[in-house]
Motif scaffolding. Structure first.
Motif, PDB file in Angstrom:
ATOM      1  N   THR A 240      -1.103  14.863   3.670  1.00  0.00           N
ATOM      2  CA  THR A 240      -1.296  15.375   5.025  1.00  0.00           C
ATOM      3  C   THR A 240      -1.796  14.229   5.904  1.00  0.00           C
ATOM      4  OG1 THR A 240      -3.601  16.007   4.659  1.00  0.00           O
ATOM      5  CG2 THR A 240      -1.896  17.669   4.137  1.00  0.00           C
ATOM      6  N   GLU A 241      -1.768  14.452   7.198  1.00  0.00           N
ATOM      7  CA  GLU A 241      -2.253  13.423   8.140  1.00  0.00           C
ATOM      8  C   GLU A 241      -3.699  13.045   7.827  1.00  0.00           C
ATOM      9  OE1 GLU A 241      -3.092  12.879  12.921  1.00  0.00           O
ATOM     10  OE2 GLU A 241      -1.653  14.392  12.277  1.00  0.00           O
ATOM     11  N   MET A 242      -4.539  14.044   7.590  1.00  0.00           N
ATOM     12  CA  MET A 242      -5.939  13.752   7.248  1.00  0.00           C
ATOM     13  C   MET A 242      -6.057  13.158   5.852  1.00  0.00           C
ATOM     14  SD  MET A 242      -7.928  14.010   9.747  1.00  0.00           S
ATOM     15  CE  MET A 242      -9.440  13.777   8.826  1.00  0.00           C
ATOM     16  N   GLY A 243      -5.164  13.532   4.948  1.00  0.00           N
ATOM     17  CA  GLY A 243      -5.159  12.932   3.614  1.00  0.00           C
ATOM     18  C   GLY A 243      -4.938  11.433   3.689  1.00  0.00           C
ATOM     19  N   VAL A 244      -4.019  11.024   4.559  1.00  0.00           N
ATOM     20  CA  VAL A 244      -3.752   9.595   4.776  1.00  0.00           C
ATOM     21  C   VAL A 244      -5.019   8.898   5.287  1.00  0.00           C
ATOM     22  CG1 VAL A 244      -2.444   7.963   6.207  1.00  0.00           C
ATOM     23  CG2 VAL A 244      -1.281   9.930   5.171  1.00  0.00           C
ATOM     24  N   LYS A 245      -5.674   9.507   6.257  1.00  0.00           N
ATOM     25  CA  LYS A 245      -6.871   8.904   6.860  1.00  0.00           C
ATOM     26  C   LYS A 245      -8.038   8.839   5.878  1.00  0.00           C
ATOM     27  CE  LYS A 245      -5.663  10.230  11.565  1.00  0.00           C
ATOM     28  NZ  LYS A 245      -5.981  11.052  12.729  1.00  0.00           N
ATOM     29  N   VAL A 246      -8.241   9.913   5.131  1.00  0.00           N
ATOM     30  CA  VAL A 246      -9.363   9.934   4.186  1.00  0.00           C
ATOM     31  C   VAL A 246      -9.135   8.932   3.058  1.00  0.00           C
ATOM     32  CG1 VAL A 246     -10.640  11.364   2.528  1.00  0.00           C
ATOM     33  CG2 VAL A 246     -10.062  12.284   4.782  1.00  0.00           C
ATOM     34  N   MET A 247      -7.896   8.813   2.574  1.00  0.00           N
ATOM     35  CA  MET A 247      -7.615   7.836   1.516  1.00  0.00           C
ATOM     36  C   MET A 247      -7.898   6.417   2.004  1.00  0.00           C
ATOM     37  SD  MET A 247      -4.414   7.185  -0.987  1.00  0.00           S
ATOM     38  CE  MET A 247      -4.960   8.523  -2.019  1.00  0.00           C
ATOM     39  N   GLN A 248      -7.507   6.125   3.223  1.00  0.00           N
ATOM     40  CA  GLN A 248      -7.780   4.798   3.798  1.00  0.00           C
ATOM     41  C   GLN A 248      -9.288   4.577   3.908  1.00  0.00           C
ATOM     42  OE1 GLN A 248      -5.788   2.158   4.975  1.00  0.00           O
ATOM     43  NE2 GLN A 248      -7.673   1.112   5.487  1.00  0.00           N
ATOM     44  N   PHE A 249     -10.011   5.587   4.368  1.00  0.00           N
ATOM     45  CA  PHE A 249     -11.456   5.483   4.557  1.00  0.00           C
ATOM     46  C   PHE A 249     -12.204   5.369   3.227  1.00  0.00           C
ATOM     47  CE2 PHE A 249     -15.660   7.466   4.985  1.00  0.00           C
ATOM     48  CZ  PHE A 249     -16.213   6.639   5.952  1.00  0.00           C
ATOM     49  N   GLU A 250     -11.881   6.254   2.283  1.00  0.00           N
ATOM     50  CA  GLU A 250     -12.636   6.297   1.024  1.00  0.00           C
ATOM     51  C   GLU A 250     -12.225   5.233   0.021  1.00  0.00           C
ATOM     52  OE1 GLU A 250     -13.837  11.024   0.732  1.00  0.00           O
ATOM     53  OE2 GLU A 250     -12.312  10.250  -0.632  1.00  0.00           O
ATOM     54  N   CYS A 251     -10.935   4.930  -0.029  1.00  0.00           N
ATOM     55  CA  CYS A 251     -10.425   4.045  -1.081  1.00  0.00           C
ATOM     56  C   CYS A 251      -9.911   2.706  -0.556  1.00  0.00           C
ATOM     57  CB  CYS A 251      -9.290   4.733  -1.840  1.00  0.00           C
ATOM     58  SG  CYS A 251      -9.729   6.293  -2.598  1.00  0.00           S
ATOM     59  N   GLY A 252      -9.751   2.596   0.762  1.00  0.00           N
ATOM     60  CA  GLY A 252      -9.166   1.377   1.308  1.00  0.00           C
ATOM     61  C   GLY A 252      -7.687   1.249   0.970  1.00  0.00           C
ATOM     62  N   VAL A 253      -7.042   2.367   0.672  1.00  0.00           N
ATOM     63  CA  VAL A 253      -5.637   2.386   0.263  1.00  0.00           C
ATOM     64  C   VAL A 253      -4.810   3.071   1.346  1.00  0.00           C
ATOM     65  CG1 VAL A 253      -3.997   3.286  -1.443  1.00  0.00           C
ATOM     66  CG2 VAL A 253      -6.233   2.449  -2.185  1.00  0.00           C
ATOM     67  N   LYS A 254      -3.735   2.417   1.727  1.00  0.00           N
ATOM     68  CA  LYS A 254      -2.793   3.006   2.678  1.00  0.00           C
ATOM     69  C   LYS A 254      -1.680   3.687   1.892  1.00  0.00           C
ATOM     70  CE  LYS A 254      -3.759  -0.415   6.194  1.00  0.00           C
ATOM     71  NZ  LYS A 254      -3.271  -1.543   6.969  1.00  0.00           N
ATOM     72  N   ILE A 255      -1.160   4.759   2.439  1.00  0.00           N
ATOM     73  CA  ILE A 255      -0.112   5.505   1.758  1.00  0.00           C
ATOM     74  C   ILE A 255       1.072   4.585   1.442  1.00  0.00           C
ATOM     75  CG2 ILE A 255       1.587   7.357   2.023  1.00  0.00           C
ATOM     76  CD1 ILE A 255      -1.259   8.299   1.270  1.00  0.00           C
ATOM     77  N   LYS A 256       1.401   3.676   2.345  1.00  0.00           N
ATOM     78  CA  LYS A 256       2.529   2.769   2.082  1.00  0.00           C
ATOM     79  C   LYS A 256       2.292   1.925   0.838  1.00  0.00           C
ATOM     80  CE  LYS A 256       0.959  -1.052   4.885  1.00  0.00           C
ATOM     81  NZ  LYS A 256       1.288  -2.138   5.720  1.00  0.00           N
ATOM     82  N   ASP A 257       1.011   1.701   0.484  1.00  0.00           N
ATOM     83  CA  ASP A 257       0.690   0.939  -0.728  1.00  0.00           C
ATOM     84  C   ASP A 257       1.051   1.719  -1.992  1.00  0.00           C
ATOM     85  OD1 ASP A 257      -0.363  -1.023   0.960  1.00  0.00           O
ATOM     86  OD2 ASP A 257      -2.425  -0.275   0.746  1.00  0.00           O
ATOM     87  N   LEU A 258       1.214   3.034  -1.876  1.00  0.00           N
ATOM     88  CA  LEU A 258       1.519   3.867  -3.040  1.00  0.00           C
ATOM     89  C   LEU A 258       3.011   3.954  -3.319  1.00  0.00           C
ATOM     90  CD1 LEU A 258      -1.087   6.708  -2.513  1.00  0.00           C
ATOM     91  CD2 LEU A 258      -1.213   4.756  -4.055  1.00  0.00           C
ATOM     92  N   LYS A 259       3.837   3.339  -2.473  1.00  0.00           N
ATOM     93  CA  LYS A 259       5.285   3.400  -2.663  1.00  0.00           C
ATOM     94  C   LYS A 259       5.737   2.717  -3.948  1.00  0.00           C
ATOM     95  CE  LYS A 259       6.629   4.213   2.061  1.00  0.00           C
ATOM     96  NZ  LYS A 259       7.373   3.782   3.224  1.00  0.00           N
ATOM     97  N   GLU A 260       4.907   1.854  -4.506  1.00  0.00           N
ATOM     98  CA  GLU A 260       5.279   1.234  -5.786  1.00  0.00           C
ATOM     99  C   GLU A 260       5.003   2.169  -6.962  1.00  0.00           C
ATOM    100  OE1 GLU A 260       2.495  -1.894  -7.589  1.00  0.00           O
ATOM    101  OE2 GLU A 260       1.876  -1.921  -5.482  1.00  0.00           O
ATOM    102  N   PHE A 261       4.251   3.244  -6.728  1.00  0.00           N
ATOM    103  CA  PHE A 261       3.891   4.183  -7.787  1.00  0.00           C
ATOM    104  C   PHE A 261       4.555   5.553  -7.629  1.00  0.00           C
ATOM    105  CE2 PHE A 261       0.047   1.555  -6.977  1.00  0.00           C
ATOM    106  CZ  PHE A 261       0.137   0.769  -8.115  1.00  0.00           C
ATOM    107  N   ALA A 262       5.029   5.880  -6.424  1.00  0.00           N
ATOM    108  CA  ALA A 262       5.545   7.220  -6.162  1.00  0.00           C
ATOM    109  C   ALA A 262       6.587   7.195  -5.050  1.00  0.00           C
ATOM    110  CB  ALA A 262       4.390   8.146  -5.758  1.00  0.00           C
TER     111      ALA A 262
END
Length: 185
Positions: free
Chosen positions: A35-57
């Motif tokens: 979700t939009e907030m899922g993207v934001k929270v992942m960036q905030f909590e983990c320092g990970v951008k959704i685009k960084d997960l394209k190598e895994f999913a």
């Protein structure tokens, strides 16, 4: 094997991130919806951008209701929403399918496939509990983000792996992420 992973705006993105990486390491095809907030929270909590997960999913846009995972004819072995916000949980429990996450959840439920929701909220109010009851009565596994401590963790990753291991157990996926009670690995 093919699994859908949803990540919402609840705290606990590290669980979703770790699950996606574990599935990738096991060679399991993974489809990610955030979700939009899922993207934001992942960036905030983990320092990970959704685009960084394209190598895994395979990453799907939450607004794309034409995505493969929106159809029951697209065979999957299950879905996990981790972490699951009460907003997303409520929408799914009440049949709202206005975004890809809730539509895919509806499809998984109607096709009677494995479905695990990992709510991350405390405390629960009565509406949260009723929504969880509705989903549980529909065959959804409700697995709160409540790691055990009997394995005597000393680092945060051990708590995270405990929860990811429980998710994999619910999906029927063999793993070696944690030592089981009474068993030595």
């Amino acid at each position: 094997m093919r699994i859908i992973v949803g990540i919402t705006g609840a705290s606990g993105s590290i669980y979703g991130y770790t699950l996606i990486r574990a599935l990738h390491q096991m060679g399991i095809e993974t489809h990610l919806i955030a979700t939009e907030m899922g993207v934001k929270v992942m960036q905030f909590e983990c320092g990970v951008k959704i685009k960084d997960l394209k190598e895994f999913a395979i990453v799907h846009n939450n607004q794309n209701l034409f995505a493969s995972v929106a159809s029951g004819s697209f065979k999957t072995d299950g879905m996990v929403i981790v972490p699951c916000s009460m907003n997303s949980l409520g929408a799914i429990a009440n049949g709202v399918g206005d975004n890809l996450l809730s539509r895919a959840a509806s499809v998984v439920m109607k096709e009677r496939r494995n479905f695990v929701i990992v709510p991350r909220e405390a405390p629960f109010n009565l509406i949260h509990l009723k929504n969880m009851t509705t989903l549980a009565e529909s065959g959804v596994s409700i697995l709160p983000a409540s790691p055990g401590f009997y394995h005597q963790p000393t680092e945060i990753w051990e708590l995270v792996n405990f929860m990811v291991a429980r998710i994999l157990d619910e999906l029927g996926i063999e793993h070696e992420l944690m030592e089981r009670w009474g068993e030595k690995q």
